[in-house]
Design a protein around this motif. Sequence first.
Motif, PDB file in Angstrom:
ATOM      1  N   GLU A  92     -27.719 -15.008 -22.294  1.00 50.46           N
ATOM      2  CA  GLU A  92     -28.457 -16.251 -22.102  1.00 50.46           C
ATOM      3  C   GLU A  92     -27.638 -17.400 -22.679  1.00 50.46           C
ATOM      4  OE1 GLU A  92     -32.140 -15.616 -24.250  1.00 50.46           O
ATOM      5  OE2 GLU A  92     -33.187 -15.407 -22.356  1.00 50.46           O
ATOM      6  N   ASP A  93     -27.629 -18.523 -21.974  1.00 51.13           N
ATOM      7  CA  ASP A  93     -27.114 -19.766 -22.537  1.00 51.13           C
ATOM      8  C   ASP A  93     -28.191 -20.824 -22.313  1.00 51.13           C
ATOM      9  OD1 ASP A  93     -26.861 -20.605 -19.873  1.00 51.13           O
ATOM     10  OD2 ASP A  93     -24.678 -20.447 -19.844  1.00 51.13           O
ATOM     11  N   ASP A  94     -27.875 -22.074 -22.485  1.00 46.47           N
ATOM     12  CA  ASP A  94     -28.890 -23.120 -22.333  1.00 46.47           C
ATOM     13  C   ASP A  94     -29.410 -23.240 -20.906  1.00 46.47           C
ATOM     14  OD1 ASP A  94     -28.887 -23.778 -24.992  1.00 46.47           O
ATOM     15  OD2 ASP A  94     -27.413 -25.382 -24.776  1.00 46.47           O
ATOM     16  N   LYS A  95     -28.603 -22.806 -19.933  1.00 44.87           N
ATOM     17  CA  LYS A  95     -28.967 -22.952 -18.520  1.00 44.87           C
ATOM     18  C   LYS A  95     -29.800 -21.784 -17.994  1.00 44.87           C
ATOM     19  CE  LYS A  95     -26.749 -23.910 -14.074  1.00 44.87           C
ATOM     20  NZ  LYS A  95     -25.476 -24.190 -13.408  1.00 44.87           N
ATOM     21  N   GLY A  96     -29.438 -20.570 -18.398  1.00 49.29           N
ATOM     22  CA  GLY A  96     -30.130 -19.406 -17.865  1.00 49.29           C
ATOM     23  C   GLY A  96     -29.442 -18.112 -18.229  1.00 49.29           C
ATOM     24  N   LEU A  97     -29.557 -17.118 -17.348  1.00 49.93           N
ATOM     25  CA  LEU A  97     -28.963 -15.803 -17.556  1.00 49.93           C
ATOM     26  C   LEU A  97     -27.618 -15.759 -16.823  1.00 49.93           C
ATOM     27  CD1 LEU A  97     -29.443 -12.947 -18.767  1.00 49.93           C
ATOM     28  CD2 LEU A  97     -30.243 -12.295 -16.474  1.00 49.93           C
ATOM     29  N   PHE A  98     -26.538 -15.855 -17.601  1.00 50.19           N
ATOM     30  CA  PHE A  98     -25.185 -15.846 -17.052  1.00 50.19           C
ATOM     31  C   PHE A  98     -24.720 -14.405 -16.894  1.00 50.19           C
ATOM     32  CE2 PHE A  98     -20.604 -15.571 -17.580  1.00 50.19           C
ATOM     33  CZ  PHE A  98     -20.162 -16.474 -16.630  1.00 50.19           C
ATOM     34  N   VAL A  99     -24.057 -14.121 -15.774  1.00 48.05           N
ATOM     35  CA  VAL A  99     -23.497 -12.787 -15.540  1.00 48.05           C
ATOM     36  C   VAL A  99     -22.048 -12.908 -15.087  1.00 48.05           C
ATOM     37  CG1 VAL A  99     -25.692 -11.645 -15.030  1.00 48.05           C
ATOM     38  CG2 VAL A  99     -24.409 -12.693 -13.170  1.00 48.05           C
ATOM     39  N   LYS A 100     -21.256 -11.960 -15.543  1.00 48.16           N
ATOM     40  CA  LYS A 100     -19.855 -11.858 -15.112  1.00 48.16           C
ATOM     41  C   LYS A 100     -19.560 -10.368 -14.993  1.00 48.16           C
ATOM     42  CE  LYS A 100     -15.142 -13.043 -16.476  1.00 48.16           C
ATOM     43  NZ  LYS A 100     -14.316 -13.688 -17.510  1.00 48.16           N
ATOM     44  N   GLY A 101     -19.037  -9.978 -13.849  1.00 47.66           N
ATOM     45  CA  GLY A 101     -18.769  -8.563 -13.644  1.00 47.66           C
ATOM     46  C   GLY A 101     -17.748  -8.322 -12.563  1.00 47.66           C
ATOM     47  N   ARG A 102     -17.618  -7.038 -12.210  1.00 48.30           N
ATOM     48  CA  ARG A 102     -16.619  -6.626 -11.226  1.00 48.30           C
ATOM     49  C   ARG A 102     -17.255  -5.745 -10.170  1.00 48.30           C
ATOM     50  NH1 ARG A 102     -14.011  -2.844 -14.247  1.00 48.30           N
ATOM     51  NH2 ARG A 102     -15.523  -3.174 -15.895  1.00 48.30           N
ATOM     52  N   LEU A 103     -17.019  -6.091  -8.913  1.00 48.03           N
ATOM     53  CA  LEU A 103     -17.369  -5.183  -7.824  1.00 48.03           C
ATOM     54  C   LEU A 103     -16.359  -4.044  -7.845  1.00 48.03           C
ATOM     55  CD1 LEU A 103     -18.042  -7.785  -5.008  1.00 48.03           C
ATOM     56  CD2 LEU A 103     -19.735  -6.299  -6.087  1.00 48.03           C
ATOM     57  N   LEU A 104     -16.798  -2.845  -7.546  1.00 47.59           N
ATOM     58  CA  LEU A 104     -15.899  -1.692  -7.533  1.00 47.59           C
ATOM     59  C   LEU A 104     -15.525  -1.354  -6.088  1.00 47.59           C
ATOM     60  CD1 LEU A 104     -17.674   0.532 -10.210  1.00 47.59           C
ATOM     61  CD2 LEU A 104     -15.679  -0.957 -10.492  1.00 47.59           C
ATOM     62  N   PRO A 105     -14.294  -1.710  -5.673  1.00 46.43           N
ATOM     63  CA  PRO A 105     -13.892  -1.443  -4.290  1.00 46.43           C
ATOM     64  C   PRO A 105     -13.745   0.047  -3.984  1.00 46.43           C
ATOM     65  CG  PRO A 105     -12.059  -2.366  -5.544  1.00 46.43           C
ATOM     66  CD  PRO A 105     -13.262  -2.401  -6.440  1.00 46.43           C
ATOM     67  N   GLU A 106     -13.723   0.881  -5.019  1.00 50.83           N
ATOM     68  CA  GLU A 106     -13.643   2.331  -4.805  1.00 50.83           C
ATOM     69  C   GLU A 106     -14.974   2.891  -4.285  1.00 50.83           C
ATOM     70  OE1 GLU A 106     -10.938   0.892  -7.957  1.00 50.83           O
ATOM     71  OE2 GLU A 106     -13.098   0.813  -7.759  1.00 50.83           O
ATOM     72  N   VAL A 107     -16.039   2.114  -4.418  1.00 50.47           N
ATOM     73  CA  VAL A 107     -17.368   2.508  -3.949  1.00 50.47           C
ATOM     74  C   VAL A 107     -17.596   1.813  -2.601  1.00 50.47           C
ATOM     75  CG1 VAL A 107     -19.840   2.353  -4.454  1.00 50.47           C
ATOM     76  CG2 VAL A 107     -18.199   2.694  -6.318  1.00 50.47           C
ATOM     77  N   GLN A 108     -18.030   2.554  -1.587  1.00 48.93           N
ATOM     78  CA  GLN A 108     -18.184   1.984  -0.251  1.00 48.93           C
ATOM     79  C   GLN A 108     -19.057   0.728  -0.256  1.00 48.93           C
ATOM     80  OE1 GLN A 108     -19.181   4.676   2.951  1.00 48.93           O
ATOM     81  NE2 GLN A 108     -19.965   3.011   4.200  1.00 48.93           N
ATOM     82  N   ALA A 109     -20.211   0.779  -0.904  1.00 46.46           N
ATOM     83  CA  ALA A 109     -21.099  -0.389  -0.929  1.00 46.46           C
ATOM     84  C   ALA A 109     -20.444  -1.551  -1.681  1.00 46.46           C
ATOM     85  CB  ALA A 109     -22.443  -0.032  -1.563  1.00 46.46           C
TER      86      ALA A 109
END
Length: 182
Positions: free
Chosen positions: A85-102
């Motif tokens: 959480e920051d002052d604006k909202g729920l911040f997310v940072k992550g990685r899509l896994l290209p090894e997974v079809q979806a």
Amino acid sequence: MIYEGIAGTLETKFCGFGTNIGLNDGAEIVGYASLFNAEDKGGDVVQKGAYSASLARLSKAGGKVKMLWQHDPMQPIGVWDEVYEDDKGLFVKGRLLPEVQAGREAMVLLQAGAIDGLSIGYRTVRAEKSAKGRLLHEIELWEVSMVTFPMLPEARVAPSDDEAALAQSLAETFRQARDLLA
């Protein structure tokens, strides 16, 4: 009136049409999955601090918020490396896994601009009724999904640095053209 959520009931914020999700370095995603004091299509408003207890419990237990495709628990598509959480909202940072079809499919759709929504899967712990919906004071966050239609239209992947620079360059070009025509 304050009420408690039903134990074990998963809620999702998934609907609506709608610039807050970005794809950087191929598979990295950044954005806001939830914004404080913003009314979603169901009339719910998340209050600042609503995620703090849940995130603290997850961290203490060594757990992570899951990254899913369209809220489907059978389709994890990546990992959230940062959720806070920051002052604006729920911040997310992550990685899509290209090894997974979806994960590959999500990456292609995101790069093409066909999808850019973020949506939360959660259980309401503490809320109060409001005129249009609920004021959510405490939420147990289970997952953040890439979705087609987020319930909160502003919950989106942020533009990547390249896209932001291109948009700024185009805006400047249009401004200059307008000045020449004036």
